[in-house]
Design a protein around this motif. Structure first.
Motif, PDB file in Angstrom:
ATOM      1  N   THR A 347       0.829  -1.208   0.000  1.00  0.00           N
ATOM      2  CA  THR A 347       0.000   0.000   0.000  1.00  0.00           C
ATOM      3  C   THR A 347       0.860   1.254   0.000  1.00  0.00           C
ATOM      4  O   THR A 347       1.932   1.296   0.642  1.00  0.00           O
ATOM      5  N   TRP A 412     -12.983  -0.192   7.739  1.00  0.00           N
ATOM      6  CA  TRP A 412     -13.033  -1.342   6.830  1.00  0.00           C
ATOM      7  C   TRP A 412     -13.637  -0.941   5.482  1.00  0.00           C
ATOM      8  O   TRP A 412     -13.094  -1.249   4.419  1.00  0.00           O
ATOM      9  N   ASN A 413     -14.785  -0.250   5.529  1.00  0.00           N
ATOM     10  CA  ASN A 413     -15.455   0.135   4.288  1.00  0.00           C
ATOM     11  C   ASN A 413     -14.594   1.103   3.470  1.00  0.00           C
ATOM     12  O   ASN A 413     -14.543   1.014   2.234  1.00  0.00           O
ATOM     13  N   LEU A 415     -11.277   1.340   3.450  1.00  0.00           N
ATOM     14  CA  LEU A 415     -10.152   0.604   2.844  1.00  0.00           C
ATOM     15  C   LEU A 415     -10.613  -0.225   1.652  1.00  0.00           C
ATOM     16  O   LEU A 415      -9.932  -0.290   0.623  1.00  0.00           O
ATOM     17  N   LYS A 416     -11.776  -0.859   1.775  1.00  0.00           N
ATOM     18  CA  LYS A 416     -12.282  -1.659   0.669  1.00  0.00           C
ATOM     19  C   LYS A 416     -12.602  -0.783  -0.546  1.00  0.00           C
ATOM     20  O   LYS A 416     -12.343  -1.172  -1.698  1.00  0.00           O
ATOM     21  N   GLU A 417     -13.207   0.393  -0.284  1.00  0.00           N
ATOM     22  CA  GLU A 417     -13.566   1.279  -1.394  1.00  0.00           C
ATOM     23  C   GLU A 417     -12.333   1.780  -2.145  1.00  0.00           C
ATOM     24  O   GLU A 417     -12.411   2.104  -3.346  1.00  0.00           O
ATOM     25  N   ASN A 418     -11.190   1.848  -1.464  1.00  0.00           N
ATOM     26  CA  ASN A 418      -9.964   2.345  -2.097  1.00  0.00           C
ATOM     27  C   ASN A 418      -9.006   1.216  -2.449  1.00  0.00           C
ATOM     28  O   ASN A 418      -7.811   1.467  -2.693  1.00  0.00           O
ATOM     29  N   ASP A 419      -9.506  -0.027  -2.451  1.00  0.00           N
ATOM     30  CA  ASP A 419      -8.727  -1.202  -2.856  1.00  0.00           C
ATOM     31  C   ASP A 419      -7.442  -1.348  -2.054  1.00  0.00           C
ATOM     32  O   ASP A 419      -6.385  -1.720  -2.571  1.00  0.00           O
ATOM     33  N   VAL A 421      -5.563  -3.341   0.789  1.00  0.00           N
ATOM     34  CA  VAL A 421      -5.640  -4.689   1.327  1.00  0.00           C
ATOM     35  C   VAL A 421      -5.317  -4.681   2.823  1.00  0.00           C
ATOM     36  O   VAL A 421      -4.336  -4.065   3.253  1.00  0.00           O
ATOM     37  N   ILE A 422      -6.155  -5.357   3.574  1.00  0.00           N
ATOM     38  CA  ILE A 422      -5.880  -5.570   4.995  1.00  0.00           C
ATOM     39  C   ILE A 422      -5.190  -6.920   5.122  1.00  0.00           C
ATOM     40  O   ILE A 422      -5.760  -7.958   4.746  1.00  0.00           O
TER      41      ILE A 422
END
Length: 438
Positions: A347, A412-413, A415-419, A421-422
């Motif tokens: 990232t 969480w949402n 991070l997911k929207e901006n691709d 990775v966790i």
């Protein structure tokens, strides 16, 4: 009559006197005129009551919804309207009594009638007006029997007889009449004390300009003062010299020094807490022993904590003084919390703080004062890059409000929207060729 118990002999004597009195009334023109006057007075009171009752009810009934002091007084007076009939009958009979005594120089029958009307008023008061269970009990077993004795003209004899019976308690000697008087006065005084304490508590709790600790201290001081005055008045009414309680006070002092020292310690600790305000109702505290919760009540002996799952923990006041206590804040004040998360090493970490801060700032419970959400880089972990978001909210994240949980959902949402990775924990295993040595 010989050989009968004294109480039976006296009862038969009173019955004989009553029979002779009744015969005298039945054969006396003056008595018949007084009977007639009683009937006239009652009928006049009945007619007057029917005329006045609708008027008084209309005047004393306030409009629906009014709660000011005048409306409350009107509602209070309205509940005594059923007493109008017997009190008017008593009033009209008293007016006629003066006329009868001037004509016949006698008024025994009409005086008896007045006492009967008072008895009826007492009965209506207990049956229809008094709603408090304790007062109704006292009225049923004390007020009505006393009114009946007064109506029959036996009050003075009963009081004189009870004054001759004594009960000894060590060096203190009391008559049965004094004990009965003390029970009656004690019941009334302590009921008034409870009512006064409830009123003062309600008034003091409404004074929002005072600090919570000051309000609690004022409430406790008012309670001690009210019941202390009630106790002193009761001792005075019973005729007990307070100096006679010196020995009892000394015994209590010794008990406090030995067996009751914990109770005394908790009481004094409670007073210190209220004065200093280190912990008060509404504070979220955590004790050294691990107990944590919101203080919902403080008594003379202990504080009651309510946990986020609705359980109550009773904590002695002494623990707040002698152990370490973490007081997170007063109710409704701002508190800071952290939400930790990680991102992959692939990232661009320079973009992460702005993304997370913007997403969390949109939550309605997150404050911008004293500080906006702040995303900080905390370290480079084994599986990912560690971040922590600091945010401020009003109140305590005690499990009931779950502020941190909602913030983590927002992270969480975002991070997911901006691709982004966790990462999850992983290990790289390097297997090398190993030559066996024989």
């Amino acid at each position: 009559m010989e050989g009968q118990p004294e109480i039976v002999t006296k009862a038969l004597g009173y019955a004989e006197q009553g029979w002779e009195l009744a015969l005298g009334w039945l054969t006396s023109p003056a008595a018949w005129s007084q009977f007639a006057l009683l009937v006239v007075a009652f009928l006049a009171a009945l007619v007057t009551t029917r005329k006045l009752l609708p008027i008084l009810t209309s005047l004393l009934t306030p409009p629906a919804g009014q709660t000011h002091i005048i409306a409350r007084v009107r509602r209070f007076v309205l509940i005594f309207v059923p007493l109008l009939l017997p009190l008017l009958a008593y009033l009209f009979t008293g007016i006629g009594e003066g006329i009868v005594r001037s004509l016949f120089d006698s008024g025994a029958v009409i005086a008896f009638g007045k006492r009967v009307f008072l008895f009826l008023a007492a009965r209506i008061l207990v049956r229809d007006i008094v709603k408090d269970g304790f007062l109704r009990l006292m009225g049923r077993y004390i007020l009505i029997p006393v009114a009946a004795l007064y109506a029959l003209g036996l009050m003075d004899d009963a009081v004189a007889y009870l004054n001759t019976l004594n009960v000894s308690l060590g060096n203190i000697t009391l008559s049965v009449m004094a004990i009965i008087r003390g029970v009656i006065a004690g019941g009334v005084l302590f009921w008034l004390g409870r009512w006064s304490n409830d009123q003062s508590t309600t008034y003091l709790k409404a004074q929002q300009e005072l600090r919570p600790a000051t309000r609690e201290l004022a409430i406790k001081a008012a309670e001690i003062t009210i019941f202390g005055v009630a106790f002193i008045l009761l001792m005075s009414i019973m005729g007990i010299n307070l100096s006679a309680l010196a020995v009892l006070g000394g015994a209590i002092g010794v008990g406090l020094g030995f067996g009751l020292q914990k109770i005394a310690s908790n009481f004094i600790s409670g007073v210190i807490l209220l004065i200093e305000g280190q912990a008060t109702v509404g504070d979220y505290v955590e004790l050294d022993g691990g107990e944590a919760g919101t203080i919902v009540k403080m008594t003379a002996r202990a504080a009651i904590l309510e946990t986020f799952d609705g359980r109550w923990i009773v904590v002695p006041n002494e623990d707040f003084i002698t152990t370490r206590v973490v007081n997170y804040s007063d109710a409704g004040s701002a508190n800071r919390y952290e939400a930790e998360f990680s991102v992959s090493y692939d990232t661009d970490i320079n973009t992460v703080p702005a993304i997370i801060e913007t997403a969390v700032a949109k939550l309605d419970f997150v404050l911008t004062d004293p500080e906006k959400p702040d995303c900080e880089l905390r370290g480079f972990g084994d599986s990912g890059i560690d971040f922590a978001l600091e945010f401020w909210v009003n109140g305590i994240d005690d499990g009931r409000h779950k502020y941190t949980s909602q913030v983590l959902f927002a992270i969480w949402n975002a991070l997911k929207e901006n691709d982004i990775v966790i990462p999850y924990p992983h290990r790289v295993i390097d297997v090398r060729n190993i030559t066996n040595v024989e």
